[in-house]
Design a protein around this motif. Structure first.
Motif, short mmCIF file in Angstrom:
data_model
loop_
_atom_site.label_atom_id
_atom_site.label_comp_id
_atom_site.label_asym_id
_atom_site.label_seq_id
_atom_site.Cartn_x
_atom_site.Cartn_y
_atom_site.Cartn_z
N GLY A 1 1.62 9.72 -5.09
CA GLY A 1 0.98 10.70 -4.21
C GLY A 1 1.82 11.96 -4.05
N LEU B 1 0.82 -1.21 0.00
CA LEU B 1 0.00 0.00 0.00
C LEU B 1 0.86 1.26 0.00
CD1 LEU B 1 -2.79 -1.03 2.54
CD2 LEU B 1 -3.08 -0.65 0.08
N PHE C 1 -4.04 9.55 -6.24
CA PHE C 1 -3.18 8.73 -5.39
C PHE C 1 -3.09 9.26 -3.96
CE2 PHE C 1 -1.94 7.20 -9.55
CZ PHE C 1 -1.85 5.84 -9.32
N SER C 2 -3.36 10.55 -3.78
CA SER C 2 -3.46 11.09 -2.42
C SER C 2 -4.66 10.50 -1.69
CB SER C 2 -3.55 12.62 -2.44
OG SER C 2 -2.33 13.17 -2.89
N SER D 1 0.56 3.96 -3.17
CA SER D 1 0.03 5.31 -3.02
C SER D 1 1.10 6.38 -2.84
CB SER D 1 -0.91 5.35 -1.81
OG SER D 1 -0.22 5.00 -0.61
N LEU E 1 -5.56 7.53 -1.97
CA LEU E 1 -5.18 6.17 -1.57
C LEU E 1 -4.18 6.15 -0.42
CD1 LEU E 1 -4.73 4.50 -5.09
CD2 LEU E 1 -6.76 4.49 -3.62
N GLU E 2 -3.47 7.26 -0.21
CA GLU E 2 -2.42 7.28 0.81
C GLU E 2 -2.89 6.91 2.21
OE1 GLU E 2 0.80 10.14 1.02
OE2 GLU E 2 0.22 10.91 -0.95
#
Length: 455
Positions: free
Chosen positions: A235, A227, A256-257, A231, A259-260
């Motif tokens: 990100g 993970l 992608f932020s 991300s 998903l962070e």
């Protein structure tokens, strides 16, 4: 089994405590300056205090990570540290670099890049220092009788942090290009490879404190690593929105932020799940508090509060305001400071043989520092929201707005006093442990953890 070379970690941890104390001093200088009490401006202007405050944060955390590695890697590798003399020499050189950097800041000798301000000649000394550390730890892993996922993830995180320091040493004539690569250091450290370091330390502590099978815990560690890479790398784009890069970075950074936070959420779920599966009550409950607390607070500070202002539509207004300070303080505290304090709390009784866990001072340190940090985060949030509205929406001048939000720094200072009282309690407990002794003999119990023979 206990390895004598693990005692070297004590000196890294002691350096941590000293640098953390100094960082707090500069934090108060800035808080008072924000309220209009800037009597030391002629000697320590705000920009000097800020650079010193943030760089001390980075150095004491890195020192803590190195101390954690010196304690964890020998145990995970099944052998003594490759070279104790090299470890001491590396620590001394690290302290020298830190002291010279701080002196340079006060004499206005520094680079002009935010978060990477140390004078250029010291950059090369940092590289030599970190390469020495990686060589020593790497040889320990290489010559070890066993290899664990926990140890390898920790080492890979430290190695990647060193590698990603290099882009920050390259200078560019273009401000946009320079800022683009500067985030390769700053973002990919704190929202990338430092998460691997955190994950490695977290995994080690959960194995020792919960008694859950190593294989189960390390499977979770693989998920966290995946993970983080998924991300964290792209990100980085949320720092590129408004610096002059192509428009597509808004889409990449925004997606992608989002998903962070998953990596930090996974860490929180991981820690709580392992705690609930625990088949025993470890006597060092306060270390477990710091460990579980780190996972939860990082999820809130780094995950939730980070996500709250990194979408392009929101960041358009919050960029460069105290909203960033709100996120940054709780994120660094939860994700990295607390995990360093967790490994210190776990290791000190084992290195010294002194049973000082779960005492009133240690419990006060945990609760006061965490409640104080939440109070500081709340004060930053209120001040930041007021700043966004008055400056970005209402159109008031920057300095006018700073005067309007001074009152919120009174609340922040009161919270900071509570936080500092907790840190002082932690340091007093640390001093009471004393130095490691050869008499602190231990034996292994059936779970593989260490049982101390106290005098």
């Amino acid at each position: 089994m206990k390895y004598k070379s693990q005692k070297i970690a004590y000196w890294f941890f002691a350096t941590c405590m000293l640098l953390l104390s100094l960082q707090l001093v500069y934090g108060f200088l800035m808080a008072f300056a924000r309220m209009g009490f800037d009597g030391l401006h002629d000697w320590i202007p705000f920009n000097t205090a800020r650079a010193t405050h943030t760089n001390l944060l980075v150095v004491w955390l890195l020192t803590g990570f190195m101390g954690a590695a010196h304690y964890i890697i020998p145990e995970e590798s099944g052998r003594e540290l490759y070279s104790e003399k090299l470890a001491y020499a590396q620590l001394i050189s690290l302290i020298i670099v830190g002291v010279v950097s701080i002196i340079g800041f006060h004499f206005n000798i520094w680079e002009g890049r935010k978060f990477l301000e140390i004078p250029r000649p010291l950059d090369y000394l940092v590289v030599i220092n970190v390469l020495t550390f990686l060589f020593n730890i790497g040889m320990t892993v290489w010559k070890g009788t066993k290899n664990s996922t926990t140890g390898l993830v920790l080492y890979f995180g430290l190695f990647s942090a060193a590698l990603l320091y290099l882009p920050g040493m390259i200078q560019f004539n273009s401000q946009t290009v320079d800022s683009y690569f500067r985030w390769w250091v700053v973002h990919l450290w704190v929202e990338g490879v430092w998460e691997l370091i955190m994950g490695g330390i977290l995994s080690f502590l959960l194995i020792k404190l919960t008694g859950v099978d190593r294989e189960v815990i390390e499977k979770w560690l693989y998920i966290i690593v995946g993970l983080t890479f998924l991300s964290g790398i792209l990100g980085t784009g949320h720092h590129y929105y408004f610096i002059g890069v192509p428009e597509y970075w808004k889409w990449i950074g925004g997606f992608f932020s989002m998903l962070e936070p998953l990596a930090f959420l996974a860490m929180a779920m991981f820690a709580i799940s392992m705690y609930r599966k625990s088949g025993r009550n470890h006597p060092n409950a306060i270390s477990l508090y710091w460990t579980i607390g780190s996972a939860v607070m990082s999820c809130v500070g780094a995950g939730f509060l980070g996500f709250a202002h990194t979408l392009p539509q929101v960041n358009l207004y919050t960029h460069g305001t105290l909203i960033t300070a709100m996120h940054g303080h709780l994120a660094f505290w939860g994700a990295y400071a607390m995990i360093v304090l967790a490994i210190i709390t776990y290791a000190m009784p084992l290195m010294t043989g002194r049973k000082l866990w779960n005492n009133p001072m240690g419990l006060y340190a945990f609760w006061a520092s965490n409640i104080g940090m939440l109070g500081m985060t709340g004060a930053f949030a209120v001040a930041g929201i007021a700043q966004v509205y008055l400056e970005r929406k209402f159109g008031l001048d920057f300095l006018v707005v700073q005067k309007e939000i001074q009152v919120h720094f009174l609340g922040l200072t009161l919270a900071a006093i509570l936080f500092t009282s907790g840190i002082i309690a932690f340091i007093i407990n640390f001093i009471r442990f004393g130095q490691p002794t050869d008499e602190a003999l231990n034996a292994e119990d059936s779970s593989g953890d260490i049982v101390l023979k106290f005098k």
